[in-house]
Design a protein around this motif. Structure first.
Motif, PDB file in Angstrom:
ATOM      1  N   TYR A 173      65.099 128.723 -65.501  1.00 13.99           N
ATOM      2  CA  TYR A 173      66.257 127.432 -65.746  1.00 13.99           C
ATOM      3  C   TYR A 173      64.851 126.096 -65.961  1.00 13.99           C
ATOM      4  O   TYR A 173      63.723 126.659 -65.280  1.00 13.99           O
ATOM      5  CB  TYR A 173      66.633 127.372 -63.851  1.00 13.99           C
ATOM      6  CG  TYR A 173      67.018 128.365 -63.766  1.00 13.99           C
ATOM      7  CD1 TYR A 173      69.062 128.661 -64.058  1.00 13.99           C
ATOM      8  CD2 TYR A 173      67.094 128.517 -62.778  1.00 13.99           C
ATOM      9  CE1 TYR A 173      69.782 129.761 -63.791  1.00 13.99           C
ATOM     10  CE2 TYR A 173      67.903 130.349 -62.640  1.00 13.99           C
ATOM     11  CZ  TYR A 173      69.238 130.157 -62.926  1.00 13.99           C
ATOM     12  OH  TYR A 173      69.933 131.141 -62.318  1.00 13.99           O
ATOM     13  N   SER A 174      65.426 126.081 -67.454  1.00 10.14           N
ATOM     14  CA  SER A 174      64.739 124.572 -67.417  1.00 10.14           C
ATOM     15  C   SER A 174      65.356 123.145 -67.336  1.00 10.14           C
ATOM     16  O   SER A 174      65.963 123.454 -67.362  1.00 10.14           O
ATOM     17  CB  SER A 174      63.984 124.999 -68.700  1.00 10.14           C
ATOM     18  OG  SER A 174      65.170 125.172 -69.791  1.00 10.14           O
ATOM     19  N   PHE A 175      63.926 122.478 -67.086  1.00  6.43           N
ATOM     20  CA  PHE A 175      64.674 121.491 -66.378  1.00  6.43           C
ATOM     21  C   PHE A 175      63.373 120.225 -68.398  1.00  6.43           C
ATOM     22  O   PHE A 175      62.872 119.736 -68.277  1.00  6.43           O
ATOM     23  CB  PHE A 175      63.800 120.479 -65.291  1.00  6.43           C
ATOM     24  CG  PHE A 175      64.943 121.494 -64.590  1.00  6.43           C
ATOM     25  CD1 PHE A 175      65.916 120.583 -63.984  1.00  6.43           C
ATOM     26  CD2 PHE A 175      64.977 122.675 -64.176  1.00  6.43           C
ATOM     27  CE1 PHE A 175      66.654 121.858 -62.800  1.00  6.43           C
ATOM     28  CE2 PHE A 175      65.341 123.456 -63.299  1.00  6.43           C
ATOM     29  CZ  PHE A 175      66.325 123.289 -62.184  1.00  6.43           C
ATOM     30  N   GLY A 421      70.834 140.379 -72.852  1.00  9.04           N
ATOM     31  CA  GLY A 421      69.917 139.291 -72.628  1.00  9.04           C
ATOM     32  C   GLY A 421      71.273 137.438 -72.614  1.00  9.04           C
ATOM     33  O   GLY A 421      72.090 137.811 -73.523  1.00  9.04           O
ATOM     34  N   HIS A 422      71.040 136.613 -72.312  1.00 13.52           N
ATOM     35  CA  HIS A 422      71.967 135.209 -72.863  1.00 13.52           C
ATOM     36  C   HIS A 422      70.686 134.055 -72.493  1.00 13.52           C
ATOM     37  O   HIS A 422      70.542 134.464 -71.275  1.00 13.52           O
ATOM     38  CB  HIS A 422      73.041 135.682 -71.749  1.00 13.52           C
ATOM     39  CG  HIS A 422      73.574 134.953 -72.750  1.00 13.52           C
ATOM     40  ND1 HIS A 422      75.294 135.062 -72.026  1.00 13.52           N
ATOM     41  CD2 HIS A 422      74.137 133.484 -73.448  1.00 13.52           C
ATOM     42  CE1 HIS A 422      76.427 134.484 -72.629  1.00 13.52           C
ATOM     43  NE2 HIS A 422      75.143 133.647 -73.915  1.00 13.52           N
ATOM     44  N   ILE A 423      70.755 133.384 -73.113  1.00 12.61           N
ATOM     45  CA  ILE A 423      70.388 131.924 -73.186  1.00 12.61           C
ATOM     46  C   ILE A 423      71.070 130.706 -73.313  1.00 12.61           C
ATOM     47  O   ILE A 423      71.970 131.071 -74.353  1.00 12.61           O
ATOM     48  CB  ILE A 423      69.020 131.565 -74.049  1.00 12.61           C
ATOM     49  CG1 ILE A 423      69.299 131.888 -75.733  1.00 12.61           C
ATOM     50  CG2 ILE A 423      68.316 132.696 -73.787  1.00 12.61           C
ATOM     51  CD1 ILE A 423      68.598 131.775 -76.641  1.00 12.61           C
ATOM     52  N   PHE A 424      71.374 129.797 -72.607  1.00 12.74           N
ATOM     53  CA  PHE A 424      72.549 128.657 -72.465  1.00 12.74           C
ATOM     54  C   PHE A 424      71.226 127.760 -72.501  1.00 12.74           C
ATOM     55  O   PHE A 424      70.517 127.022 -71.989  1.00 12.74           O
ATOM     56  CB  PHE A 424      72.950 129.057 -71.564  1.00 12.74           C
ATOM     57  CG  PHE A 424      73.661 130.492 -70.692  1.00 12.74           C
ATOM     58  CD1 PHE A 424      75.544 130.173 -71.467  1.00 12.74           C
ATOM     59  CD2 PHE A 424      73.067 130.644 -70.321  1.00 12.74           C
ATOM     60  CE1 PHE A 424      76.136 131.010 -70.851  1.00 12.74           C
ATOM     61  CE2 PHE A 424      73.495 132.603 -69.671  1.00 12.74           C
ATOM     62  CZ  PHE A 424      75.474 132.597 -70.212  1.00 12.74           C
ATOM     63  N   GLY A 451      68.875 124.626 -69.272  1.00 16.50           N
ATOM     64  CA  GLY A 451      68.567 125.742 -69.529  1.00 16.50           C
ATOM     65  C   GLY A 451      68.650 126.688 -68.909  1.00 16.50           C
ATOM     66  O   GLY A 451      68.313 126.705 -67.774  1.00 16.50           O
ATOM     67  N   CYS A 452      68.944 127.797 -68.787  1.00 12.53           N
ATOM     68  CA  CYS A 452      69.626 128.858 -68.129  1.00 12.53           C
ATOM     69  C   CYS A 452      69.306 129.950 -69.185  1.00 12.53           C
ATOM     70  O   CYS A 452      69.431 130.278 -70.038  1.00 12.53           O
ATOM     71  CB  CYS A 452      71.233 128.834 -67.882  1.00 12.53           C
ATOM     72  SG  CYS A 452      70.924 130.274 -66.773  1.00 12.53           S
ATOM     73  N   TYR A 453      68.822 130.764 -68.644  1.00 11.09           N
ATOM     74  CA  TYR A 453      68.366 131.916 -69.301  1.00 11.09           C
ATOM     75  C   TYR A 453      68.062 133.230 -68.522  1.00 11.09           C
ATOM     76  O   TYR A 453      67.439 133.630 -67.640  1.00 11.09           O
ATOM     77  CB  TYR A 453      66.608 131.917 -70.081  1.00 11.09           C
ATOM     78  CG  TYR A 453      66.536 130.377 -70.145  1.00 11.09           C
ATOM     79  CD1 TYR A 453      66.713 130.212 -71.658  1.00 11.09           C
ATOM     80  CD2 TYR A 453      66.009 129.440 -69.774  1.00 11.09           C
ATOM     81  CE1 TYR A 453      66.665 128.732 -72.094  1.00 11.09           C
ATOM     82  CE2 TYR A 453      66.080 127.831 -70.057  1.00 11.09           C
ATOM     83  CZ  TYR A 453      65.831 127.346 -71.202  1.00 11.09           C
ATOM     84  OH  TYR A 453      65.496 127.101 -71.590  1.00 11.09           O
TER      85      TYR A 453
END
Length: 576
Positions: A173-175, A421-424, A451-453
């Motif tokens: 998870y990114s911010f 894999g999945h990136i959102f 973001g979510c990965y």
């Protein structure tokens, strides 16, 4: 003398000491190659439906995969954390997902009757952590990941660890303070995932994807290509367009022809399916439209498709005014709203909100239900007979092979894939309701973009096997193999020469840091060869009395049919 830990590890890699419970016959309940081979090769054992114990060889593979994932994520600048599996309901209620997740989320109570769940994902936990410890835009961007157990109560676990209830996942998870910052991290994670799967020697494809229950907008799935894959990938024969079936679109259809037939009502007794109506009227299904009635937020809603096309449920349930999840109206509800039952419904005079797929909107002189049981209209045209201005034209169908691809990139074709894999791109759908804010450069509270990965660690083991096996067993790619080398000592307990040479070779491997599995068991050569093929270690050295008399051993790559005769002293050089 080796240190105690090194000596213990050396002993545990002898097959006489190692738990590898192989099975000769294919298990009857295993439907795909990876499930069959993971059971037969002693990698996993089932505890209950969708629940597995990982045995020593399987754990070694998992650790190899985790190491590659961890190395590339740290290289990308992500920071590793470890969050709890059990999560309090309060956080999920804050994000408004406690009920949205549905029955796949395992709920439980502690001894104080407080509600918890076994985490199917960790957006709420990471957002709660963020709001407690990050307060300023100067601390952004930040990117966190973990490798952790997840639990999803699948309605029908299948295909072994590909669709299990408990599994290991890398979630990250990114911010970010602004879109530009997020876009840079998203691009880096896309590249990071590409590096990870390339290092594992996977044949994979990145595709545009739907975001599902996670929410947000824009995402990419990474699929390991496999004929047994659960997912359909649509790709363009020219260019780089690729998407999963729930996201794929075709090029816009050509302009609609002018009307050339009058609209007439015809009797179609007993004909209620598109195929039956088309045959009865001697028309093709592509010149008919089908009208599907679904439940909406305020009334029933009509979805209109070309007769030979299929509704995509994921696309349809995202339409404004349509209930989510999608629910078809009951026959009596349809009759009460239209005066007819399903199979005789059409757009002419229909007093319901209309959504029309572009392909259905592009045909003239079509056949449709007449909203009167046992009757259909022929020669129906948009504008003249049905005011298209009152409808919404929006893509809601499954693409099919042969459709023209977007942007003139040839035509659409299909592949099968296993999502690994999945990136959102999440936006602020978690940070806003959970009041996770930071002060921006002007001193204002701002909800960060997230973001979510995700990467399926245990699922990757199955995906690798699906791409790397033959009739005899697994053929591990070296980067994720349990070990690099398999030593087969023939007649080891009874031959002094074999025992001395094999022990020496094993010790040299240990000294040079070569990962090795040593078959020192009292088994017939045929058993050892068959099990070695089944387990699938990339390199194999066979130590036998006949070869040793001439100072030789046999060396073989698992993927090649024949072995080479190599001098005993030179054989380790074959490993490179």
């Amino acid at each position: 003398m080796p240190a105690p830990l090194e000596r213990i590890r050396a002993e545990t890699m002898r097959q006489s000491h190692l738990l590898i419970p192989t099975i000769k016959e294919n298990p009857s309940d295993a439907d795909v190659a990876s499930h069959r081979l993971m059971l037969r090769a002693g990698i996993i054992r089932q505890v209950a439906s969708g629940l597995y114990t990982w045995l020593p060889l399987g754990v070694l593979v998992l650790r190899k995969i985790e190491a590659i994932v961890r190395e590339e994520l740290l290289r990308s600048g992500a920071q590793e954390v470890l969050m709890p599996v059990m999560q309090p309901a309060e956080l999920w209620q804050e994000s408004r997902r406690w009920t949205k997740m549905g029955p796949e989320m395992m709920r439980l109570q502690d001894r104080h009757q407080r509600d918890f769940c076994l985490g199917p994902t960790h957006e709420e936990i990471i957002t709660d952590l963020f709001r407690r410890v990050i307060h300023s835009y100067k601390q952004l961007p930040c990117n966190f990941f973990q490798i952790q157990t997840k639990f999803r109560d699948e309605i029908r676990p299948r295909f072994g660890v590909i669709r299990a209830r408990e599994f290991t996942m890398k979630d990250g998870y990114s911010f970010h303070i602004d879109q530009a910052s997020f876009d840079a991290t998203y691009a880096e994670m896309y590249d990071c995932y590409s590096r990870i799967f390339t290092r594992m020697q996977l044949d994979f494809r990145a595709v545009e994807a739907d975001t599902g229950n996670i929410g947000g907008s824009n995402s990419h799935e990474f699929h390991a290509l496999a004929d047994t894959g659960e997912d359909t990938i649509a790709y363009a024969t020219e260019g780089d367009y690729a998407a999963n079936l729930d996201k794929a679109v075709a090029a816009p259809p050509p302009a609609r022809p002018e009307p050339s037939e009058p609209m007439i009502e015809v009797a179609t007794p007993g004909q209620t399916s598109i195929g039956a109506v088309a045959r009865f009227l001697e028309r093709t299904e592509s010149t008919c439209v089908k009208t599907l009635i679904v439940k909406g937020t305020e009334s029933l809603v009509a979805l209109i498709l070309r007769g030979d096309h299929e509704l995509n449920v994921i696309k349809a349930q995202k339409l404004d005014g349509v209930l989510q999840p999608l629910e078809f109206a009951m026959d009596e509800e349809v009759n009460a709203a239209t005066g007819a039952y399903p199979g005789s419904i059409g757009p002419v005079g229909l007093q319901l909100p209309l959504y029309v797929d572009p392909e259905a909107a592009a045909i003239a002189d079509f056949v449709s239900g007449a909203n009167r049981d046992g009757y259909h209209h022929q020669g129906v045209n948009w504008g003249r007979d049905v005011p298209l201005a009152d409808a919404q034209v929006v893509d809601m169908r499954n693409v099919v092979p042969g459709d023209k691809a977007p942007n003139g990139q040839g035509v659409i074709e299909f592949l099968r894939g296993i999502e690994v894999g999945h990136i959102f791109q999440l936006g602020s759908i978690y940070s806003e309701p959970m009041q996770a804010t930071v002060l921006d450069q002007h001193g204002n509270d701002v909800a960060p973009i997230m973001g979510c990965y995700g990467i399926g660690i245990t699922r990757l083991v199955a995906a690798v096997i699906e791409q790397n096996h033959d009739d005899d067993g697994i053929c591990w790619p070296e980067p994720v193999a349990p070990v690099r080398l398999h030593i087969l000592a023939l007649n080891y307990p009874k031959s002094d020469a074999v025992r001395a040479a094999a022990d020496d070779l094993y010790a040299r491997c240990q000294a040079h840091g070569i990962e090795v599995l040593f078959d020192d068991r009292d088994e017939r050569p045929g058993v050892k060869f068959a099990e070695a093929d089944l387990i699938g270690i990339p390199h194999r050295i066979i130590v036998g009395e006949r070869g040793l008399k001439e100072g030789n051993v046999e060396y073989r790559l698992r993927t090649l049919p024949d072995a080479d005769v190599v001098p005993f002293d030179d054989v380790l050089a074959k490993l490179g």
